[in-house]
Design an enzyme around this catalytic site. Sequence first.
Site, PDB file in Angstrom:
ATOM      1  N   ASP A   1       0.860  -1.181   0.000  1.00 39.59           N
ATOM      2  CA  ASP A   1       0.000   0.000   0.000  1.00 39.59           C
ATOM      3  C   ASP A   1       0.902   1.239   0.000  1.00 39.59           C
ATOM      4  O   ASP A   1       2.130   1.124  -0.002  1.00 39.59           O
ATOM      5  CB  ASP A   1      -0.965  -0.036   1.181  1.00 39.59           C
ATOM      6  CG  ASP A   1      -0.255  -0.029   2.526  1.00 39.59           C
ATOM      7  OD1 ASP A   1       0.964   0.229   2.574  1.00 39.59           O
ATOM      8  OD2 ASP A   1      -0.915  -0.302   3.550  1.00 39.59           O
ATOM      9  N   SER A   2       0.286   2.411   0.023  1.00 36.08           N
ATOM     10  CA  SER A   2       1.067   3.643  -0.120  1.00 36.08           C
ATOM     11  C   SER A   2       1.524   4.201   1.217  1.00 36.08           C
ATOM     12  O   SER A   2       2.344   5.102   1.269  1.00 36.08           O
ATOM     13  CB  SER A   2       0.211   4.705  -0.795  1.00 36.08           C
ATOM     14  OG  SER A   2      -0.850   5.078   0.095  1.00 36.08           O
TER      15      SER A   2
ATOM     16  N   GLY B   1      -0.582   5.720   3.124  1.00 35.26           N
ATOM     17  CA  GLY B   1      -1.558   6.754   3.456  1.00 35.26           C
ATOM     18  C   GLY B   1      -2.550   6.324   4.527  1.00 35.26           C
ATOM     19  O   GLY B   1      -2.814   7.053   5.476  1.00 35.26           O
TER      20      GLY B   1
ATOM     21  N   ASP C   1      -7.732  -7.749   0.164  1.00 38.42           N
ATOM     22  CA  ASP C   1      -6.842  -7.944   1.312  1.00 38.42           C
ATOM     23  C   ASP C   1      -7.627  -7.581   2.547  1.00 38.42           C
ATOM     24  O   ASP C   1      -8.569  -6.777   2.471  1.00 38.42           O
ATOM     25  CB  ASP C   1      -5.606  -7.044   1.243  1.00 38.42           C
ATOM     26  CG  ASP C   1      -5.931  -5.633   1.702  1.00 38.42           C
ATOM     27  OD1 ASP C   1      -6.579  -4.893   0.931  1.00 38.42           O
ATOM     28  OD2 ASP C   1      -5.590  -5.268   2.847  1.00 38.42           O
TER      29      ASP C   1
ATOM     30  N   CYS D   1     -13.237 -28.785   7.168  1.00 40.21           N
ATOM     31  CA  CYS D   1     -12.062 -28.031   6.706  1.00 40.21           C
ATOM     32  C   CYS D   1     -10.826 -28.924   6.611  1.00 40.21           C
ATOM     33  O   CYS D   1     -10.625 -29.823   7.422  1.00 40.21           O
ATOM     34  CB  CYS D   1     -11.812 -26.872   7.665  1.00 40.21           C
ATOM     35  SG  CYS D   1     -10.318 -25.930   7.321  1.00 40.21           S
TER      36      CYS D   1
ATOM     37  N   CYS E   1      -7.571 -27.780   6.667  1.00 33.99           N
ATOM     38  CA  CYS E   1      -6.338 -27.083   7.070  1.00 33.99           C
ATOM     39  C   CYS E   1      -5.571 -27.889   8.118  1.00 33.99           C
ATOM     40  O   CYS E   1      -6.104 -28.818   8.729  1.00 33.99           O
ATOM     41  CB  CYS E   1      -6.659 -25.690   7.615  1.00 33.99           C
ATOM     42  SG  CYS E   1      -7.224 -25.663   9.327  1.00 33.99           S
TER      43      CYS E   1
ATOM     44  N   CYS F   1      -7.340 -27.923  11.582  1.00 31.85           N
ATOM     45  CA  CYS F   1      -8.524 -28.782  11.667  1.00 31.85           C
ATOM     46  C   CYS F   1      -8.160 -30.262  11.546  1.00 31.85           C
ATOM     47  O   CYS F   1      -8.871 -31.116  12.061  1.00 31.85           O
ATOM     48  CB  CYS F   1      -9.550 -28.387  10.607  1.00 31.85           C
ATOM     49  SG  CYS F   1     -10.410 -26.845  11.026  1.00 31.85           S
TER      50      CYS F   1
ATOM     51  N   HIS G   1      -5.896 -21.616  10.365  1.00 29.43           N
ATOM     52  CA  HIS G   1      -7.256 -22.001   9.970  1.00 29.43           C
ATOM     53  C   HIS G   1      -7.964 -20.870   9.222  1.00 29.43           C
ATOM     54  O   HIS G   1      -8.541 -21.085   8.156  1.00 29.43           O
ATOM     55  CB  HIS G   1      -8.110 -22.416  11.172  1.00 29.43           C
ATOM     56  CG  HIS G   1      -9.551 -22.531  10.782  1.00 29.43           C
ATOM     57  ND1 HIS G   1     -10.032 -23.611  10.080  1.00 29.43           N
ATOM     58  CD2 HIS G   1     -10.591 -21.661  10.891  1.00 29.43           C
ATOM     59  CE1 HIS G   1     -11.308 -23.418   9.797  1.00 29.43           C
ATOM     60  NE2 HIS G   1     -11.674 -22.237  10.275  1.00 29.43           N
TER      61      HIS G   1
END
Lengths: 383, 383
Positions: free
Chosen positions: A90-91, A93, A276, A314, A316, A319, A345
């Site tokens: 990002d900038s 800001g 994001d 799930c 992951c 899990c 997760h």
Amino acid sequence: MFEFELLHADGAARRGEVRTPHGVVQTPSFMPVGTRGAVKAVTQRDLVDLDAEILLGNTYHLYLKPGDDLIARAGGLHAFIGWERPILTDSGGYQVFSLASMRHITERGAEFRSHLDGSLHMLTPEKATDIQAQLGSDIAMVLDECVASTDGIDGVRDAMRRSARWAARCRERLQRLRQGPVVGVTVTNPGQAQFGIVQGGIHPGLRTESVQATLEIGFEGYAIGGLSVGEPPAVMYDVVGHTAPQLPADQPRYLMGTGMPDDLIECVARGVDLFDCVLPTRNARNGQLITSRGLVVIKNARYAEDPLPPDPGCGCYTCRHCSRAYLRHLYIAGEMTAATLNSIHNLYFYLDTMRRIREAIMFGSFERLRQEFHQTFSRRPLQ
Amino acid sequence: MFEFELLHADGAARRGEVRTPHGVVQTPSFMPVGTRGAVKAVTQRDLVDLDAEILLGNTYHLYLKPGDDLIARAGGLHAFIGWERPILTDSGGYQVFSLASMRHITERGAEFRSHLDGSLHMLTPEKATDIQAQLGSDIAMVLDECVASTDGIDGVRDAMRRSARWAARCRERLQRLRQGPVVGVTVTNPGQAQFGIVQGGIHPGLRTESVQATLEIGFEGYAIGGLSVGEPPAVMYDVVGHTAPQLPADQPRYLMGTGMPDDLIECVARGVDLFDCVLPTRNARNGQLITSRGLVVIKNARYAEDPLPPDPGCGCYTCRHCSRAYLRHLYIAGEMTAATLNSIHNLYFYLDTMRRIREAIMFGSFERLRQEFHQTFSRRPLQ
């Protein structure tokens, strides 16, 4: 070196590929937030295991510590943090507006005091561009003026127009850096792309004006900024639905700082490619596990002896290996690995949702996925 | 179900295998400390990647939270924490002496107040045995009375003799549990072994007396306790060198709570098979990386732009992916992953040192490894 290819569309939802100097990002894509060159509580290895294809880095934090000069001498942010895949920065800001202990905005830029040591800094459009050139992200963002969601339309209009003027200066500066060496700036990624940002709050007219001004400057991609700042989801969806179709179909679209998983689905449905948000990692550290059927608030006594994983459906690491009872124990005991396991997760849930979205778009079944998702997903604690 | 096989000896150094209901441990072995059912800052997956073959769990902590009853209902500690390999649990005695906010020792046991909530508890030899039976570790330890290193010989003798009486009661209780169900105790690992502990401080005569008393009771293995409590390394080495040879050659020997890597080598040289210590993980969280040539104190400014890994000769994940400059940045920024990455390195260094020790013993070159190790290793910051 930067390219976007639109592979498929399903209604307004788009399936594409962003090609960068550090590899390809399959879109729609979610970018984990690596604020200070690290996604909190997870290592780069975890991110590779999770198949994260692109990270976000915060220019404000990295500029203050360890400093973009130091990172440039290390060869850029990829080399410094040991991440070989794409990075978007990002900038700075947004953090100047949300974190700095003092800020003073003029046409020239944003003067602020560091939240770390009170030191005085000036972030101009040129400076924000230079810092990101030194960081060497694959996608840099223009500096924009952020306004509070409570600001009236006049304040929003003024900030949007100033953001457009700043965007032009950011673009000019990047073009200058692309032409050849500039004293004091080490360009660590010559193939860096730059995205403009559409502002204008919740006002359709201002959004349209901002789109036109930003397109006129011309960038490799376009972001929709100034949302997820407290407005109701329906309002955000309307603004995205109004703005995204006005952006070029053959360039990527990035909705900044959003959101909950259902927000992602709704904004994909309106034509967004990149997202994001700190939400999956921040909520994880606060003991909130996001699942396909609702939140697991892990500290709750009801989980003390629950042998189920956070989300039985799930795949992951967390899990597959941890019960809710164990995760609750770790969280209550204050073990650091609670944050790690919960973050793994939540990030998996986000990235897996994006995978399913991409697949559905390819098969023309996005609308069905969207309906099914809303039927089961909830933002409320699991019943 | 518990067996020890001595595979090879090289001088007093021993290469063996400890077989437990949850698999085999190659000795000499180092056990990472998983205080509250988790090694701080690293996940079980990290430990498997590091090839840790056995973990240590702290009975005091687990008894207080989440409680051995809850863990027993979950099927035991292995099931609760998702760790399928061997686990050793201590008796809780050491933490009663070092952590509890009040303690009162009688022949019956140790009365203490929880450091968490001030609640009153009584830890008897029988209770310590029951708790560990419920936790279902593969190796349980007897309850012993710990004394301060400043205590005079009379205090050390009294505590040692009481520890021997407590050890007999622990053994008796375990035999009772092995015979059949006892109301209120769920034995989650019927193949659990029990180790006696030799006490006696730095006094050879008391150590010999303690060895005899402990052997007379008879256990599956024997620990040397009461060391690494502030005495100089040379004194510890002498006590180990005096005590270990008096223990049965065909049973495993465990030196509790030790130590620095050079301590491990020196005590292997004196016939020790098993070690545990919080040092690698605690130092990691404090920013101290232990390397083959000395400590890397990562916060030092000299590392701010150092592109080298912590230990250029090391094969751990951290050294393969992170520069000292990046690790310093993470540490100074307060990122949790600093603790994770540093812990992975330090544990790898310990476990890799043990691997090299085991190989050297098999090839009859342990003495050469020992000399080479001392020539390069230092406890002081890297020059």
